[in-house]
Design an enzyme around this catalytic site. Structure first.
Site, PDB file in Angstrom:
ATOM      1  N   CYS A   1       0.870  -1.181   0.000  1.00 24.16           N
ATOM      2  CA  CYS A   1       0.000   0.000   0.000  1.00 24.16           C
ATOM      3  C   CYS A   1       0.901   1.223   0.000  1.00 24.16           C
ATOM      4  CB  CYS A   1      -0.911  -0.003   1.222  1.00 24.16           C
ATOM      5  SG  CYS A   1      -2.135   1.334   1.231  1.00 24.16           S
TER       6      CYS A   1
ATOM      7  N   CYS B   1      -3.766   6.146  -0.151  1.00 21.19           N
ATOM      8  CA  CYS B   1      -3.258   4.825  -0.537  1.00 21.19           C
ATOM      9  C   CYS B   1      -2.928   4.714  -2.013  1.00 21.19           C
ATOM     10  CB  CYS B   1      -4.270   3.757  -0.158  1.00 21.19           C
ATOM     11  SG  CYS B   1      -4.645   3.735   1.619  1.00 21.19           S
TER      12      CYS B   1
ATOM     13  N   LYS C   1     -12.412  -4.692   3.206  1.00 19.92           N
ATOM     14  CA  LYS C   1     -11.778  -3.750   4.135  1.00 19.92           C
ATOM     15  C   LYS C   1     -12.655  -2.513   4.223  1.00 19.92           C
ATOM     16  CE  LYS C   1      -7.551  -1.035   4.858  1.00 19.92           C
ATOM     17  NZ  LYS C   1      -6.216  -0.692   4.294  1.00 19.92           N
TER      18      LYS C   1
ATOM     19  N   ARG D   1      -2.698   4.185  12.400  1.00 14.48           N
ATOM     20  CA  ARG D   1      -2.227   5.349  11.643  1.00 14.48           C
ATOM     21  C   ARG D   1      -1.176   6.130  12.414  1.00 14.48           C
ATOM     22  NH1 ARG D   1      -8.097   6.995   8.931  1.00 14.48           N
ATOM     23  NH2 ARG D   1      -8.191   5.115   7.607  1.00 14.48           N
TER      24      ARG D   1
ATOM     25  N   ARG E   1     -10.971   8.016   3.276  1.00 13.63           N
ATOM     26  CA  ARG E   1     -10.710   6.901   2.363  1.00 13.63           C
ATOM     27  C   ARG E   1     -11.996   6.199   1.921  1.00 13.63           C
ATOM     28  NH1 ARG E   1      -5.392   5.044   5.846  1.00 13.63           N
ATOM     29  NH2 ARG E   1      -3.999   6.579   4.917  1.00 13.63           N
TER      30      ARG E   1
ATOM     31  N   LYS F   1     -11.359  -7.197   7.144  1.00 14.45           N
ATOM     32  CA  LYS F   1     -10.834  -6.195   8.087  1.00 14.45           C
ATOM     33  C   LYS F   1     -11.835  -5.052   8.231  1.00 14.45           C
ATOM     34  CE  LYS F   1      -6.940  -2.959   8.511  1.00 14.45           C
ATOM     35  NZ  LYS F   1      -5.718  -2.441   7.869  1.00 14.45           N
TER      36      LYS F   1
ATOM     37  N   SER G   1      -6.140  -2.428  15.090  1.00 14.91           N
ATOM     38  CA  SER G   1      -5.522  -1.683  16.186  1.00 14.91           C
ATOM     39  C   SER G   1      -6.518  -1.232  17.249  1.00 14.91           C
ATOM     40  CB  SER G   1      -4.753  -0.484  15.627  1.00 14.91           C
ATOM     41  OG  SER G   1      -5.591   0.375  14.867  1.00 14.91           O
TER      42      SER G   1
ATOM     43  N   TYR H   1      -2.242  -7.902  17.009  1.00 10.47           N
ATOM     44  CA  TYR H   1      -1.178  -7.354  17.842  1.00 10.47           C
ATOM     45  C   TYR H   1      -1.048  -8.127  19.147  1.00 10.47           C
ATOM     46  CZ  TYR H   1      -1.805  -3.688  14.428  1.00 10.47           C
ATOM     47  OH  TYR H   1      -1.920  -3.023  13.233  1.00 10.47           O
TER      48      TYR H   1
END
Length: 325
Positions: free
Chosen positions: A119, A129, A195, A205, A217, A248, A274, A313
């Protein structure tokens, strides 16, 4: 005769015997944020996750690999001076991601699956992107050759999987064509097939320094109100050559993971993003929830919905703290 479901819940051993869903280290993909400079820099909104130089990344991956985390997803975090409107740093074979890939494959070879984010948002000065025209519109077709070249640089460095997350139409086909034309027919594509645009990506971000400098976006990432649109795009990605499909964010889209699992035999990956991770961490810090237990339940729910693998994560914590084995 009374049917008693509780007979199958009488002990941990009995519950394990009849459990329908499992969670193992092999199901988890640990993200890494790699920076050009040596050392580490903290990401305040992602507790326990840092930006790290290549050498530090290799050392951490070695520790994770010994605990069973055999797949990584790399995000490059270039210096501000490297960012340009067209994001050409993404195609630099001396850029931070190709350098990190070469180091990881040299150190661990086929024992480690190296996936790379494809990306331009981290490499563009405007944070979008793709290539942007004078009216601030992201130009789909002008972006495709850059993405394909970026994936090629990663494959040349030794990446096992290219993971395009840009959401440009036709990018899977463009990447597949370039990889195949250059002899990388064995490099897999994990497409971010579904997504959604939205508020789930704030900590990421910060970590990747990839916030758009203007607008949003929503013209290229999907509308979270739509389900059939996402399923259609995912099936188009398979037709274009995607080997695996990503959904996602994960928890708001458990229904789409399930529906995609029913519609498609390709491996399905879900991204436990995240904000899903950070919100649990914040609530745990305030004493409102048992963070370890809640994070485990997040991951189990994603697996139960049909995901074969999860980008999270929490992967390192899951193996270090013994939530899974």
């Amino acid at each position: 005769m009374l049917n008693r479901s509780r007979r199958l819940r009488t002990s941990a051993a009995m519950r394990n015997l009849v459990a329908e869903t499992d969670l193992r280290p092999r199901h988890l993909i640990q993200p890494y944020f790699v920076q050009p400079q040596a050392g580490r820099s903290e990401i305040s909104s992602l507790p326990g996750i840092d930006r790290a130089g290549v050498e530090e990344t290799v050392r951490q991956v070695e520790k994770d690999l010994k605990k069973g985390l055999a797949s990584v997803l790399l995000f490059g975090v270039p210096d501000a001076e490297s960012k340009t409107p067209d994001g050409r740093y993404a195609c630099d074979h001396t850029g931070v991601v190709p350098v990190a890939v070469r180091a990881l494959k040299k150190a661990f070879g086929s024992d480690l699956i190296v996936m790379t984010d494809v990306c331009l948002c981290g490499c563009t000065s405007h944070g979008h992107c793709g290539v942007v025209d004078e009216n601030g519109v992201v130009r789909n077709d002008e972006t495709l050759p850059i993405l394909a070249e970026m994936a090629l640089r990663h494959a040349e460095a030794g990446a096992d999987v290219a993971a395009p997350s840009d959401m440009m139409d036709g990018r899977v086909s463009a990447i597949r064509d370039v990889l195949d034309a250059n002899g990388f027919t064995q490099t897999s594509i994990l497409s971010y097939a579904i997504k959604h645009a939205g508020a789930y990506y704030g900590p990421f971000r910060e970590a990747a320094d990839s916030s758009p400098k203007f607008g949003d976006r929503k013209t290229y990432q999907m509308d979270p109100r739509n389900a059939r649109e996402g399923l259609n795009d995912a099936l188009l990605d398979v037709d274009e050559g995607a080997d695996m499909l990503m959904v996602k964010p994960a928890l708001p889209n458990l229904d789409l993971i399930w529906r995609l699992r029913e519609a498609q035999l390709a491996p399905i990956c879900a991204y436990h993003v995240s904000s899903e991770f950070s919100s649990v961490k914040a609530a745990d810090r305030l004493g409102w929830v048992n963070g370890d237990q809640l994070m485990y339940e997040h991951l189990i729910a994603i697996r139960r919905a049909g995901a074969d693998m999860i980008v999270t994560y929490a992967g390192r914590e899951a193996v270090e703290k013994g939530w899974i084995s």
